[in-house]
Design a protein around this motif. Structure first.
Motif, PDB file in Angstrom:
ATOM      1  N   ILE A  11      11.493   0.823   6.849  1.00 34.18           N
ATOM      2  CA  ILE A  11      11.634  -0.492   6.194  1.00 34.18           C
ATOM      3  C   ILE A  11      10.298  -0.935   5.597  1.00 34.18           C
ATOM      4  O   ILE A  11      10.240  -1.404   4.451  1.00 34.18           O
ATOM      5  N   THR A  12       9.219  -0.784   6.361  1.00 39.77           N
ATOM      6  CA  THR A  12       7.886  -1.159   5.862  1.00 39.77           C
ATOM      7  C   THR A  12       7.527  -0.360   4.623  1.00 39.77           C
ATOM      8  O   THR A  12       7.042  -0.914   3.623  1.00 39.77           O
ATOM      9  N   SER A  13       7.786   0.936   4.659  1.00 40.18           N
ATOM     10  CA  SER A  13       7.430   1.800   3.525  1.00 40.18           C
ATOM     11  C   SER A  13       8.240   1.450   2.279  1.00 40.18           C
ATOM     12  O   SER A  13       7.686   1.305   1.177  1.00 40.18           O
ATOM     13  N   LEU A  14       9.555   1.293   2.439  1.00 42.21           N
ATOM     14  CA  LEU A  14      10.411   1.016   1.281  1.00 42.21           C
ATOM     15  C   LEU A  14      10.079  -0.326   0.630  1.00 42.21           C
ATOM     16  O   LEU A  14       9.970  -0.420  -0.596  1.00 42.21           O
ATOM     17  N   LEU A  15       9.901  -1.366   1.442  1.00 44.58           N
ATOM     18  CA  LEU A  15       9.619  -2.692   0.869  1.00 44.58           C
ATOM     19  C   LEU A  15       8.234  -2.750   0.233  1.00 44.58           C
ATOM     20  O   LEU A  15       8.047  -3.408  -0.804  1.00 44.58           O
ATOM     21  N   THR A  16       7.270  -2.050   0.816  1.00 44.69           N
ATOM     22  CA  THR A  16       5.924  -2.026   0.222  1.00 44.69           C
ATOM     23  C   THR A  16       5.947  -1.333  -1.129  1.00 44.69           C
ATOM     24  O   THR A  16       5.367  -1.826  -2.105  1.00 44.69           O
ATOM     25  N   GLY A  86      -2.296   5.338  -6.277  1.00 43.09           N
ATOM     26  CA  GLY A  86      -3.281   5.511  -5.212  1.00 43.09           C
ATOM     27  C   GLY A  86      -3.526   4.220  -4.460  1.00 43.09           C
ATOM     28  O   GLY A  86      -3.590   4.200  -3.218  1.00 43.09           O
ATOM     29  N   ASN A  87      -3.666   3.115  -5.197  1.00 44.23           N
ATOM     30  CA  ASN A  87      -3.860   1.808  -4.548  1.00 44.23           C
ATOM     31  C   ASN A  87      -2.668   1.436  -3.672  1.00 44.23           C
ATOM     32  O   ASN A  87      -2.829   0.928  -2.554  1.00 44.23           O
ATOM     33  N   ILE A  88      -1.474   1.672  -4.195  1.00 46.39           N
ATOM     34  CA  ILE A  88      -0.259   1.304  -3.450  1.00 46.39           C
ATOM     35  C   ILE A  88      -0.160   2.112  -2.159  1.00 46.39           C
ATOM     36  O   ILE A  88       0.172   1.568  -1.094  1.00 46.39           O
ATOM     37  N   LEU A  89      -0.459   3.406  -2.232  1.00 45.67           N
ATOM     38  CA  LEU A  89      -0.372   4.255  -1.035  1.00 45.67           C
ATOM     39  C   LEU A  89      -1.427   3.865  -0.005  1.00 45.67           C
ATOM     40  O   LEU A  89      -1.165   3.906   1.208  1.00 45.67           O
ATOM     41  N   LEU A  90      -2.607   3.485  -0.454  1.00 42.29           N
ATOM     42  CA  LEU A  90      -3.627   2.998   0.481  1.00 42.29           C
ATOM     43  C   LEU A  90      -3.153   1.712   1.161  1.00 42.29           C
ATOM     44  O   LEU A  90      -3.350   1.523   2.370  1.00 42.29           O
ATOM     45  N   HIS A  91      -2.527   0.836   0.378  1.00 41.90           N
ATOM     46  CA  HIS A  91      -2.000  -0.403   0.941  1.00 41.90           C
ATOM     47  C   HIS A  91      -0.904  -0.104   1.958  1.00 41.90           C
ATOM     48  O   HIS A  91      -0.856  -0.731   3.030  1.00 41.90           O
ATOM     49  N   LEU A  92      -0.045   0.850   1.645  1.00 43.78           N
ATOM     50  CA  LEU A  92       0.989   1.243   2.595  1.00 43.78           C
ATOM     51  C   LEU A  92       0.371   1.790   3.876  1.00 43.78           C
ATOM     52  O   LEU A  92       0.839   1.483   4.980  1.00 43.78           O
ATOM     53  N   GLY A  93      -0.685   2.583   3.733  1.00 38.75           N
ATOM     54  CA  GLY A  93      -1.377   3.088   4.915  1.00 38.75           C
ATOM     55  C   GLY A  93      -1.906   1.968   5.787  1.00 38.75           C
ATOM     56  O   GLY A  93      -1.810   2.012   7.024  1.00 38.75           O
ATOM     57  N   CYS A  94      -2.461   0.932   5.153  1.00 41.04           N
ATOM     58  CA  CYS A  94      -2.944  -0.229   5.905  1.00 41.04           C
ATOM     59  C   CYS A  94      -1.797  -0.935   6.622  1.00 41.04           C
ATOM     60  O   CYS A  94      -1.930  -1.344   7.783  1.00 41.04           O
ATOM     61  N   ALA A  95      -0.658  -1.086   5.934  1.00 42.34           N
ATOM     62  CA  ALA A  95       0.500  -1.756   6.536  1.00 42.34           C
ATOM     63  C   ALA A  95       1.010  -0.985   7.751  1.00 42.34           C
ATOM     64  O   ALA A  95       1.367  -1.582   8.783  1.00 42.34           O
ATOM     65  N   LEU A  96       1.038   0.340   7.653  1.00 40.54           N
ATOM     66  CA  LEU A  96       1.500   1.145   8.782  1.00 40.54           C
ATOM     67  C   LEU A  96       0.520   1.073   9.950  1.00 40.54           C
ATOM     68  O   LEU A  96       0.925   1.117  11.125  1.00 40.54           O
ATOM     69  N   LEU A 118       7.105  -4.845  13.282  1.00 38.74           N
ATOM     70  CA  LEU A 118       7.700  -4.806  11.945  1.00 38.74           C
ATOM     71  C   LEU A 118       7.377  -6.074  11.174  1.00 38.74           C
ATOM     72  O   LEU A 118       7.000  -6.017   9.998  1.00 38.74           O
ATOM     73  N   PHE A 119       7.515  -7.218  11.842  1.00 38.14           N
ATOM     74  CA  PHE A 119       7.205  -8.471  11.161  1.00 38.14           C
ATOM     75  C   PHE A 119       5.727  -8.516  10.771  1.00 38.14           C
ATOM     76  O   PHE A 119       5.376  -8.948   9.661  1.00 38.14           O
ATOM     77  N   ALA A 120       4.832  -8.077  11.669  1.00 36.35           N
ATOM     78  CA  ALA A 120       3.401  -8.078  11.362  1.00 36.35           C
ATOM     79  C   ALA A 120       3.098  -7.204  10.150  1.00 36.35           C
ATOM     80  O   ALA A 120       2.347  -7.605   9.240  1.00 36.35           O
ATOM     81  N   ALA A 121       3.699  -6.007  10.119  1.00 36.13           N
ATOM     82  CA  ALA A 121       3.460  -5.093   8.999  1.00 36.13           C
ATOM     83  C   ALA A 121       3.966  -5.672   7.689  1.00 36.13           C
ATOM     84  O   ALA A 121       3.300  -5.579   6.648  1.00 36.13           O
ATOM     85  N   LEU A 122       5.156  -6.292   7.716  1.00 35.19           N
ATOM     86  CA  LEU A 122       5.711  -6.875   6.493  1.00 35.19           C
ATOM     87  C   LEU A 122       4.979  -8.145   6.085  1.00 35.19           C
ATOM     88  O   LEU A 122       4.817  -8.418   4.883  1.00 35.19           O
ATOM     89  N   SER A 145     -11.395   0.378   2.190  1.00 42.41           N
ATOM     90  CA  SER A 145     -12.233  -0.063   3.314  1.00 42.41           C
ATOM     91  C   SER A 145     -11.367  -0.622   4.431  1.00 42.41           C
ATOM     92  O   SER A 145     -11.609  -0.367   5.625  1.00 42.41           O
ATOM     93  N   GLY A 146     -10.334  -1.388   4.055  1.00 35.73           N
ATOM     94  CA  GLY A 146      -9.423  -1.949   5.057  1.00 35.73           C
ATOM     95  C   GLY A 146      -8.725  -0.876   5.859  1.00 35.73           C
ATOM     96  O   GLY A 146      -8.518  -1.020   7.072  1.00 35.73           O
ATOM     97  N   LEU A 147      -8.353   0.227   5.205  1.00 40.51           N
ATOM     98  CA  LEU A 147      -7.689   1.333   5.899  1.00 40.51           C
ATOM     99  C   LEU A 147      -8.560   1.858   7.028  1.00 40.51           C
ATOM    100  O   LEU A 147      -8.094   2.045   8.168  1.00 40.51           O
ATOM    101  N   PHE A 148      -9.840   2.063   6.763  1.00 42.62           N
ATOM    102  CA  PHE A 148     -10.724   2.617   7.790  1.00 42.62           C
ATOM    103  C   PHE A 148     -11.131   1.571   8.831  1.00 42.62           C
ATOM    104  O   PHE A 148     -11.349   1.912   9.997  1.00 42.62           O
TER     105      PHE A 148
END
Length: 577
Positions: A11-16, A86-96, A118-122, A145-148
């Motif tokens: 759900i997090t991945s699809l909505l992001t 690339g930006n979107i995938l990095l953002h998804l990585g941060c959300a996960l 799930l709520f926190a990630a979304l 930077s946020g990812l790391f």
């Protein structure tokens, strides 16, 4: 059906991916993106050692961030759609990672519901304040930077929970990489150490707890020391740090006024976490009443520290990471004193704390209120989704973005100039000229050159070269920070003039252009500029100087430079071989 881990991740991945889908159809942004793309495309073959240790003057030192752009160049050919992806995938990585961090904390507090992580990630993934960093290619430094930083937090929690040595060491490495992506990661250190210090462990005193956690505490400290050591070796002159320090201490030092400004800035960002609207790329003015929000925030942070609990440490970490944003208005370190992108990682850290607090509160209510509360949270996420989707659509188009920015910040000349530039590129000459002429009337002595560049480009497009030249040449004595760009713009105008003047006038124009190119080479040495100098010297009959210039250009040119073969041909011709 009971929510499972894989449900939450899907759900997090699809909505992001869905909310940022419009970004895949966006072009480069005219602020920073075009300059960055031009720089890496003309940089030649990638040199890893020179990249990390350039030994030159630097305002920013973000080698890991720029490394990703070189990857884009060499793999995708700097196609904007792939760079946005690339930006979107990095953002998804941060959300996960927000999902993983929150899930680990909920298990610590004996909560097993997957709905909380799930709520926190979304909450983070769909939060409108993340849009600027994700939709802007040059904003990649925040999700990277946020990812790391989030990885460092997650690994620290693992190390604390199981005394896992590789995880504790990995946290330090992750923090070092975060700093190499964006220097503000340094500021997470106090909050990260506080989280490690207050992590619960029954039956052990606080001093004994600290001794047992020496690796979790020392690893991030060593990472920060290592970062500054690498930065010192890499940069010959660090103008970024000096600018920040000068901004805080410069002028007639008025401590009370600086505290007032800091409280106002912090208060504004505090409000933005809860009420992100209106969303604006060019924030230059905020109400003085935000000082009260800043005082409230100071009280909240003091209360969080007094709690001495791991969950509250996330609130402290969020505002530790935000601390450098307070320096920007003092040092005038960015094109706007306030920016939504500075809240990117703070939103991620805040999401974990807020989600657990919210669901704890709901658990204390009766079933009817629990349902109503759950529905309210769903509505909040829907509002976030719609707002962020709309923002991603606005960022698709430069004209659309800068119309929005000018409407919300009508006193920001940079936004007006970028709007005029976007209109000019679309062939909307009349509207672009009206904006630029009005800017000239409103403040003819502002020294803000972008509007003059755009107006000169408009005049040149209409064949009014003399007027374009006269508009720019008056700035030559001011040694503006865009001095180099100004010299090259004047040369470009003169190149166009050559086709419109009599033969006897061409020599004078060529000599003028040669002088400007020689000055541009003095200010910012470049092999291509040297090549152009050689061509002008050859046109003016100075073959000896031209030969020297072509040789210098060939020696310094990247192996794949488009002008390299032409320089070799000129050298052979002049040498008579």
């Amino acid at each position: 059906m009971r929510l499972k881990l894989w449900h939450g991740l899907v759900i997090t991945s699809l909505l992001t991916l869905l909310v940022y889908y419009p970004s895949l159809h966006a072009d480069y942004n005219s602020v920073d993106d075009l300059k960055m793309i031009n720089g890496i495309e003309n940089a030649g073959p990638f040199d890893l050692q020179k990249h990390f240790f350039p030994d030159s003057k630097r305002y920013y030192y973000r080698p890991l961030n720029s490394l990703t752009f070189y990857f884009d160049r060499d793999v995708w050919g700097t196609l904007p759609s792939f760079m946005h992806l690339g930006n979107i995938l990095l953002h998804l990585g941060c959300a996960l990672l927000v999902y993983a961090i929150t899930r680990r904390l909920t298990r610590l507090f004996d909560h097993s519901e997957e709905i909380i992580p799930l709520f926190a990630a979304l909450f983070f993934a769909l939060h409108p304040l993340t849009a600027e960093s994700v939709c802007w290619i040059s904003g990649r430094t925040d999700p990277l930077s946020g990812l790391f930083m989030l990885l460092a937090v997650w690994l620290t929690l693992i190390g604390l929970q199981s005394r896992n040595i590789p995880a504790s060491l990995g946290a330090g490495l992750a923090l070092l990489l975060a700093c190499l992506a964006k220097e503000v990661a340094v500021f997470i250190l106090p909050g990260l150490l506080w989280m490690a210090a207050v992590y619960p462990e029954k039956g052990i005193s606080f001093p004994a707890r600290l001794r047992r956690r020496w690796l979790s505490l020392s690893s991030p400290v060593l990472a920060i020391i290592g970062y500054f050591f690498i930065r010192h070796l890499a940069i010959a002159r660090d103008t970024g740090v000096s600018t920040a320090l000068k901004g805080v201490a410069a002028g007639d030092y008025d401590l009370l006024n600086k505290i007032r400004v800091a409280l106002k800035v912090y208060g504004f960002y505090f409000k933005k976490l809860f009420i992100p609207w209106p969303l604006n790329f060019g924030i230059i003015e905020v109400s003085g009443w935000y000082v009260l929000a800043g005082l409230l925030l100071a009280g909240v942070l003091f209360w969080l520290a007094l709690r001495r609990r791991v969950l509250e440490a996330f609130g402290l970490m969020a505002f530790c990471v935000l601390a450098p944003a307070v320096l920007v208005p003092f040092g005038k370190m960015a094109w706007t004193p306030l920016a939504e992108r500075y809240l990117y990682t703070p939103v991620a850290l805040f999401a974990t704390m807020a989600s657990i607090y919210l669901f704890r509160g709901l658990a204390r209510l009766n079933p009817l209120l629990q349902r109503r509360g759950g529905q309210a949270l769903m509505v909040l996420l829907l509002v976030f989704f719609a707002s962020t989707l709309h923002r991603a659509w606005i960022w698709q188009d430069n004209e659309r973005l800068y119309r929005d920015t000018v409407a919300k910040s009508p006193n920001l000349p940079a936004a007006k100039a970028e709007l005029a530039s976007a209109l000019l590129r679309k062939g909307k000459m009349e509207e672009s000229e009206a904006i630029l002429v009005q800017m000239q009337k409103d403040n003819p002595t502002s020294g803000y050159l972008v509007d003059d560049f755009n107006l000169a480009q408009l005049y040149a497009a209409r064949g009014e070269y003399a007027q374009a030249r006269d508009l720019l040449i008056i700035h030559l004595d001011k040694k503006h920070k865009k001095y180099h760009d100004l010299l090259l713009a004047l040369v470009k105008i003169n190149d166009a003039r050559l086709g419109t003047v009599a033969e006897q006038e061409k020599g004078e124009i060529q000599r003028e252009s040669l002088d400007w190119l020689l000055e541009a080479q003095r200010v910012r040495p470049n092999a291509f500029t040297r090549y152009r100098i050689g061509k002008y010297q050859l046109q003016l009959g100075d073959e000896e100087a031209a030969l020297e210039s072509f040789r210098a250009a060939m020696e310094k040119a990247p192996a794949d430079a488009h002008y390299l073969q032409a320089a070799k041909t000129f050298i052979k011709k002049l040498e008579g071989t």
